[in-house]
Design an enzyme around this catalytic site. Structure first.
Site, mmCIF file in Angstrom:
data_model
loop_
_atom_site.group_PDB
_atom_site.id
_atom_site.type_symbol
_atom_site.label_atom_id
_atom_site.label_comp_id
_atom_site.label_asym_id
_atom_site.label_seq_id
_atom_site.Cartn_x
_atom_site.Cartn_y
_atom_site.Cartn_z
ATOM 1 N N GLY A 26 -1.731 54.063 -90.530
ATOM 2 C CA GLY A 26 -2.259 52.706 -90.433
ATOM 3 C C GLY A 26 -1.716 51.978 -89.220
ATOM 4 C CD GLU A 27 2.671 50.444 -88.467
ATOM 5 O OE1 GLU A 27 2.868 50.626 -87.245
ATOM 6 O OE2 GLU A 27 3.568 50.545 -89.319
#
Length: 804
Positions: free
Chosen positions: A763-764
């Site tokens: 993610g991120e």
């Protein structure tokens, strides 16, 4: 806490203001930093104080801030606004004990003196010494009165009067103020005219010189201390999220300084404008406040175009406050100071007219009879009225009652977006007013956002530039389609940017950060505190996406859309819509206006990035529990069983995964979203991060910025954006195939072609940042490689294209 000197008298007109002017000027010229206060609700004297002290003067109103049940708001207020100064000068209103009629000293300057332990200087005039003593002892021994000063006294008579007053009253007389025709200002309009600053400063200087000659100033200077604490007026204020247009000029000049503080405390940013000099309202405002003042003097000078715009805003539901003169301006007509009828805004039916006396005067408490902008039914505010003008319809939606309960009358026009009437507004008397205003501005922002989202302009890609980029690829001395999907993405970027000569050097990953209420159902390994920790780490540059983005020479822009925990890093962009979504097992994840505002966050970020010159953006997210919201959305939007689309997220156990599936299924069943209405689905199940990323896609498409999708959660956002505008999908580049089970299903449905397939699930925006690096490599080949013509080799033929 600094010492307070309170200047009072036995009655009005005894020289309090004149003495206060001189004292402030004396202190200022001696480099002593003095804070300035006025007891009571007066607007005018604090204006004077601000002129002569070079410091905002604050009302210490004993009715608005009445001590109760051991709580002393007056003292709290005093400490806040006197911090960072050496002494406080407080001018008392009216006589020292004058307060609410029939209720002793309630609401008087004496109450303020007791609340802040002020040293009182009482000005006396021609009263007999016994009369002065009787007054001082009216309510028993008053420990606050320290000194007496004789006003309008000459040098010859002073010693005799001083000695007699001291003998009879037991109070020290420390000087006198002589009768002087220079100690006057020009007459006030109806008791309220504000003279020019030059005349006020001239008077203050004149009085200050006399004080040095006739008053024992050392008796006052003994209370000067070293500065303590931070000066509130020098504190850097964080810009408020909700912009409120605030009329401020010679016609609309009555406003409490503390109201500005309350607005800031509630994330409202007053944007000042002039009704006399401006022809349009400030951009981006979500509300409007027309304060009191002298519109009757300037009615023929108020900008007609501006008034027409204000009427339109009222009709469209913008939250609008009209306070006293501001209320009169919202009416259809106003009788001006010369008796001429002037056409006004016309948002409220009726007209205002002059009377020959004060219509309503004094402290009141207003109770709302229906739900309105600042007050909901049954809620109350403390206020005051002071006006010579009246109106054919002053409103009937509130009930005003005198502070002593002696009389009541109807007042104020109220509805969900309007509060307009003669009672003045002091927000600190009931801070629910500021909260209600914020809520109304949120609703209005959602309404504006909805209109903008539904009508966002997105055009098709420039097919000719795409073909030109493909021809350029084919001329490069390498095997045709040798870089596969990367070549296709460069062609797509050329079509998006509308030029064959591509530059994507300035790029950033925009990370939308928000918490999810569903976490409380035990669907994650960690709690919500992690969201705030990682969000702050983005700003510090130490999270995973920062490391990868650095390698790709890209920026990381963290955006707080709805983090519950504390965000203390200034580099986090504050776009908070709410502190995390609701638990969708119990209620809708967000309201409709919150959803639209969250989408607008993404659109606004795209626009801001465009202005800063970014030519390529990536999307990322951070929010514990967002694979749960994503799986719920995917299940509904793709019409697939929860079991098929739900994965382990950040590493759930087998039992944890089963619980997650059960929670999602129950949530969908309880919310019953309409899968044909993307906004209904998003509102009921979605996360703020997903809504904001969907907005980022729409914004990038509208601004012609290529946007790189990350993993599973980003794919859900792209799907939402596509449902809002089919054309937005043309602007999206796939980065990687997430390990989450629903990712492949979404990729196939959207028709994206991710470049990477490494079982990533971090993610991120890390996948997007990785693609940045690969795109840079591809662009190096695209821009710098030699062509077949350069090396004098015949170009390859594209047999695949011929077959097609």
């Amino acid at each position: 806490m600094v010492n307070a000197i309170l200047i009072s008298a036995m009655k009005s007109g005894s020289g309090k203001t004149t003495f206060t002017f001189g004292l402030h000027d004396y202190l200022r010229r001696n480099n002593i930093v003095a804070s300035a206060f006025k007891t009571g609700p007066d607007y005018i004297d604090p204006m004077y104080h601000s002129m002569v002290s070079d410091r905002m003067s604050i009302n210490l109103d004993p009715y608005f801030l009445e001590p109760k049940d051991g709580v002393n708001p007056i003292l709290e207020h005093f400490v806040t606004y006197s911090s960072g100064t050496q002494i406080a000068i407080v001018e008392g209103a009216m006589g020292y004990f004058d307060g609410i009629y029939g209720q002793g000293k309630r609401g008087s300057a004496a109450v303020v003196a007791e609340s802040i332990d002020a040293k009182v200087i009482l000005l006396v005039e021609d009263q007999e010494p016994q009369e002065v003593r009787d007054y001082i002892e009216k309510y028993g021994e008053d420990k606050q009165i320290r000194y007496l000063i004789i006003n309008r006294c000459n040098e010859r008579d002073y010693p005799v009067r001083r000695d007699e007053l001291e003998r009879v009253t037991g109070k020290k007389v420390i000087g006198y103020l002589p009768e002087d025709e220079n100690f006057t200002l020009m007459s006030r309009h109806l008791g309220l005219y504000t003279p020019q600053k030059e005349s006020v400063l001239r008077l203050a200087e004149t009085v200050a010189h006399r004080l040095e000659e006739t008053v024992e100033m050392d008796k006052i200077l003994q209370y000067v201390k070293e500065k303590e604490g931070e000066d509130i007026f020098k504190k850097a204020k964080k810009e408020g999220k909700f912009k409120l247009g605030f009329a401020k000029d010679d016609a609309y000049c009555f406003h409490y300084i503390d109201n500005m503080s309350v607005l800031h405390e509630h994330n409202i940013e007053p944007i000042f404008f002039s009704m006399l000099e401006d022809s349009q309202l400030p951009e981006g405002i979500l509300g409007l406040w027309l304060s009191g003042g002298y519109p009757e003097i300037y009615a023929d000078q108020i900008n007609q175009k501006l008034m027409k715009e204000i009427k339109g805003k009222v009709e469209k539901g913008m939250p609008v406050i009209g306070e006293c003169g501001g209320f009169m301006s919202l009416l259809e007509q106003m009788e001006d100071i010369r008796g001429k009828r002037q056409t006004m805004i016309g948002a409220i039916r009726g007209e205002s007219f002059r009377t020959d006396k004060l219509v309503r005067f004094g402290y009141i408490e207003v109770e709302a009879k229906k739900d309105g902008l600042l007050l909901k039914k049954g809620q109350k505010m403390r206020s005051h009225e002071f006006h010579y003008w009246d109106a054919t319809d002053a409103g009937r939606d509130g009930l005003a009652t005198k502070a002593n309960g002696s009389k009541s009358w109807e007042c104020i026009h109220m509805n969900e977006h309007l509060h307009a009437g003669y009672p003045h507004i002091y927000l600190r008397s009931n801070e629910v007013m500021a909260k209600n205003l914020v809520r109304a501005m949120e609703v209005y922002a959602g309404k504006l956002a909805r209109e903008e989202i539904l009508h966002i302009q997105i055009t098709d890609l420039d097919d000719q530039m795409g073909k030109a980029a493909k021809r350029h690829w084919d001329k490069i001395a390498k095997p045709l389609h040798g870089l596969g999907i990367l070549e296709d993405q460069v062609i797509q970027i050329a079509a998006i940017l509308g030029k064959e000569d591509i530059n994507i050097k300035k790029k950033a990953v925009v990370v939308m950060c928000a918490d999810n209420g569903i976490v409380c159902e035990g669907v994650t390994q960690t709690d919500q505190s992690v969201t705030a920790i990682v969000t702050n780490n983005f700003a510090k540059g130490i999270a995973s996406v920062n490391r990868i983005a650095t390698c790709a020479q890209a920026d990381v822009i963290p955006v707080d859309v709805g983090v519950v925990g504390e965000i203390f890093e200034s580099k986090v962009v504050d776009k908070k819509v709410m502190k995390g979504t609701e638990n969708f097992l119990k209620k809708d994840a967000m309201t409709q206006d919150q959803m639209y505002r969250a989408i607008m966050v993404g659109i606004e970020m795209a626009r801001e990035c465009k202005k800063k010159g970014y030519t390529l953006l990536g999307m990322g997210e951070m929010g514990i529990g967002n694979t749960t919201t994503s799986a719920a959305l995917t299940s509904v939007l793709l019409d697939l069983p929860v079991e098929v689309v739900t994965g382990k997220g950040a590493g759930l156990s087998k039992d944890g995964l089963e619980r997650k599936k059960q929670v999602i299924a129950k949530g969908i069943e309880s919310r019953k979203p309409n899968k044909e209405d993307i906004f209904d689905v998003l509102k009921k199940l979605g996360g703020l991060d997903i809504a904001a990323m969907a907005g980022l896609v729409l914004g990038c498409a509208s601004e012609k910025i290529p946007i790189v999708c990350d993993g599973f959660i980003s794919l859900v956002a792209v799907f939402v954006a596509k449902k809002i505008s089919e054309k937005s999908l043309q602007y999206v580049l796939g980065s990687h195939m997430s390990a989450e089970p629903a990712a492949k299903l979404l990729v196939e449905n959207l028709g994206l072609c991710p470049v990477l397939d490494g079982r990533f699930c971090l993610g991120e925006g890390t996948g997007a940042a990785m693609l940045f690096g690969l795109l840079d490599m591809a662009m190096s080949v695209y821009n710098e490689n030699r062509t077949f013509e350069d090396i004098q080799v015949e170009e390859y033929r594209d047999y695949e294209e011929e077959i097609l």
